[in-house]
Design an enzyme around this catalytic site. Sequence first.
Site: not given
Ligand SMILES: [Zn+2]
Length: 334
Positions: A204, A257
């Site tokens: 992420k 992501k």
């Molecule tokens: Zn968070």
Amino acid sequence: MNSLFLSPEHVLQGGYFNSTLRKLQEPNTSIEPHNIMYPVFLLENEEAMQAVSSMPNVFRYGINKLIPALSELIEKGLKSILIFGIVETLPKDASGSSADSAENPVIKALPRLRETFPELVIACDVCLCPYTSHGHCGLLGDTGAIDHASSVTRIAEVALAYAKAGADIVAPSDMMDNRIKAIKDALVANKLQNRVSVLSYSCKFASSMYGPFRDTMKSSPMAGDRKCYQLPPGSAGLAARAAARDVAEGADFLMVKPGLPYLDIVRQTKDRYPHHPLFIYQVSGEYAMISRCGDDAEVRTTLMETLTCMRRAGADCIITYFAPLILNIIGNKQ
Ligand SMILES: [Zn+2]
């Protein structure tokens, strides 16, 4: 005569002049209902339904409005959802105690969703930032920095609460080191390991493409940013190490992501971990861009092209706000 025209290996167009042949040239890029997961925002007020101004056609729902909306999508083939809880009146405090309190909208909704939709795969985002007074994804120590040990303990507690309430998948999005193992250990200790899996937000990035989502979740940090735990956008090396860490800690599924600008990371992760289903989170900024790329027909073709490219890069499932539109598109094709 130019010898190029005599080289059979350079004559390609005979292999894709027809739509069936083109399909054969695009292996493993089909978009079926199991390849998409629908993120839903769940409000405390059970009767509420709010439009998200920065994301056209996206709504926040109370459970009594969410159930009919999901019923319609499940009729069209929807297989899985990812739930985010939003608190408006519950207290936000330093430890995020509303994340797993009896009044938390996710904790309250899970038994009803489980009973209403027994076949639906229900994933729950696990993080503290929607519930902490400071808006960070972990707990802060005396100096204001993230306190790692107490953060991981607290995140595992919240994941366990969602698992006990009926989640099939818990999805920690905080990016703290070692939280996957802590969650797995908690599931094993409570004999839930054979009916709850862990989807790690493993890669992420600290992206500027989360803006509309933070607006939706009302979860921007009060001070500082998340760059100490989310990955720097230029670092393929840290992404590889983060995926390796989560695999070693027992993650069932991995995630990259955002999606579109990070397809090299998707390919890198899939090549290293071909046996772990790989998710992409097509984030709110991507949603906003594609939504505004042209008329309805252009939005549809651009959307399906991006999904095909994500599948080509190695994604098995794409978490996308476009799920209702995708179900319409692929339903009409069959
Ligand atoms: Zn968070």
